[in-house]
Design a protein around this motif. Sequence first.
Motif, PDB file in Angstrom:
ATOM      1  N   ALA A  80       0.873  -1.181   0.000  1.00  0.00           N
ATOM      2  CA  ALA A  80       0.000   0.000   0.000  1.00  0.00           C
ATOM      3  C   ALA A  80       0.904   1.223   0.000  1.00  0.00           C
ATOM      4  O   ALA A  80       2.033   1.177   0.499  1.00  0.00           O
ATOM      5  CB  ALA A  80      -0.885  -0.004   1.242  1.00  0.00           C
ATOM      6  N   GLU A 141      12.214   1.540   2.393  1.00  0.00           N
ATOM      7  CA  GLU A 141      10.971   1.971   3.050  1.00  0.00           C
ATOM      8  C   GLU A 141      10.633   0.912   4.104  1.00  0.00           C
ATOM      9  O   GLU A 141      10.318  -0.236   3.762  1.00  0.00           O
ATOM     10  CB  GLU A 141       9.849   2.158   2.025  1.00  0.00           C
ATOM     11  N   GLU A 143       8.457  -0.983   6.509  1.00  0.00           N
ATOM     12  CA  GLU A 143       6.998  -1.110   6.525  1.00  0.00           C
ATOM     13  C   GLU A 143       6.512  -2.284   7.381  1.00  0.00           C
ATOM     14  O   GLU A 143       7.061  -3.387   7.315  1.00  0.00           O
ATOM     15  CB  GLU A 143       6.470  -1.226   5.082  1.00  0.00           C
ATOM     16  N   ASP A 162      10.350  -2.035   1.482  1.00  0.00           N
ATOM     17  CA  ASP A 162       9.869  -1.715   0.131  1.00  0.00           C
ATOM     18  C   ASP A 162      10.894  -0.786  -0.512  1.00  0.00           C
ATOM     19  O   ASP A 162      10.715   0.438  -0.552  1.00  0.00           O
ATOM     20  CB  ASP A 162       8.487  -1.044   0.273  1.00  0.00           C
ATOM     21  N   LYS A 180       9.741   0.470  -8.167  1.00  0.00           N
ATOM     22  CA  LYS A 180       9.398  -0.393  -7.034  1.00  0.00           C
ATOM     23  C   LYS A 180       9.701  -1.866  -7.238  1.00  0.00           C
ATOM     24  O   LYS A 180       9.851  -2.601  -6.265  1.00  0.00           O
ATOM     25  CB  LYS A 180       7.882  -0.279  -6.772  1.00  0.00           C
ATOM     26  N   THR A 254       5.054   3.378   4.128  1.00  0.00           N
ATOM     27  CA  THR A 254       6.131   3.898   4.979  1.00  0.00           C
ATOM     28  C   THR A 254       5.739   5.213   5.644  1.00  0.00           C
ATOM     29  O   THR A 254       5.105   6.073   5.024  1.00  0.00           O
ATOM     30  CB  THR A 254       7.444   4.103   4.180  1.00  0.00           C
TER      31      THR A 254
END
Length: 287
Positions: A80, A141, A143, A162, A180, A254
């Motif tokens: 997300a 990131e 998470e 991430d 990503k 994040t």
Amino acid sequence: MKLGRVILPNDEYHVAAIEEQAVRVLDMSQVENCRRLSDILHAPDPIGLTKFLIDRQFAPVAIEEVRFLAPVDQQEIWAAGVTYKRSQQARMEESEEGASHYDRVYSADRPELFFKATPQRVVSPGEPVRVRADSDWSVPEPEFAIVLTPGMKVCGYTVGNDMSARDIEGENPLYLPQAKVYTGCCSIGPVITLGGSDLDLGSVSVRLQIARGGEQVFEGETTLDQLHRKLDELAGWLGRELDFPNGAILLTGTGIIPPDEFSLENGDHVAIEISNIGRLENPVIKG
Ligand code: DO4
Ligand code: MG
């Protein structure tokens, strides 16, 4: 109760229950059709089943003697985005143009959800995550990740990284999949903590530490009550028009982004700690 996939000092692979200082091997052969970690996660009573499966013939193994594999077997990894104010602000600043989509998605009913990795692409704890060779501005990131059953119920939590190329995403939002999703873009683990969506988010902290040449070059912290969405809400949107016969793992976004002048370098070391859930560490390679 925590579960993991481990390699013992004699190179044997096992699904195991992880206690404070020891690893207890599970004897999966005791239950028909129980072969993988996810078979336990998706069972009606994962805690009861784990207790039942602990192999009492097998002496506990000290935690520092085992190697943890990513606690993923057949689940796709999804993520997300823009679920924390910090992520919304940083992304609006990094965008070359048209940053309002980040603003809108933060407050829209429908969250941003994107595909992150196949299980085979997930990097295990201690293995290197990557910065793309064509990125000069990349960050980890940190998470909080929820583990979902095929019915999209939260059955556990883990730690996720991430990895993101901010320059590629900032150049054009349509480049998001390239920013990503690439080799070495996601690490998960080291263990799964069993639990549901009723977790008290305010009591859970997420901390990111980045070291370079043995010196800390960045540290940031947040708590899960800064997450702008409910866990069940994210799971519900993910499963809305897509079925997950093997369950899924969803990184929830994040809340920590290093300052704009920071980019990961080859040889950096990333540590992400989520209180009572785990500490995920990976070296970084570039290219
Ligand atoms: O909008 C792009 C990705 C956002 C993201 O990964 C995050 O907020 O964690
Ligand atoms: Mg993210």
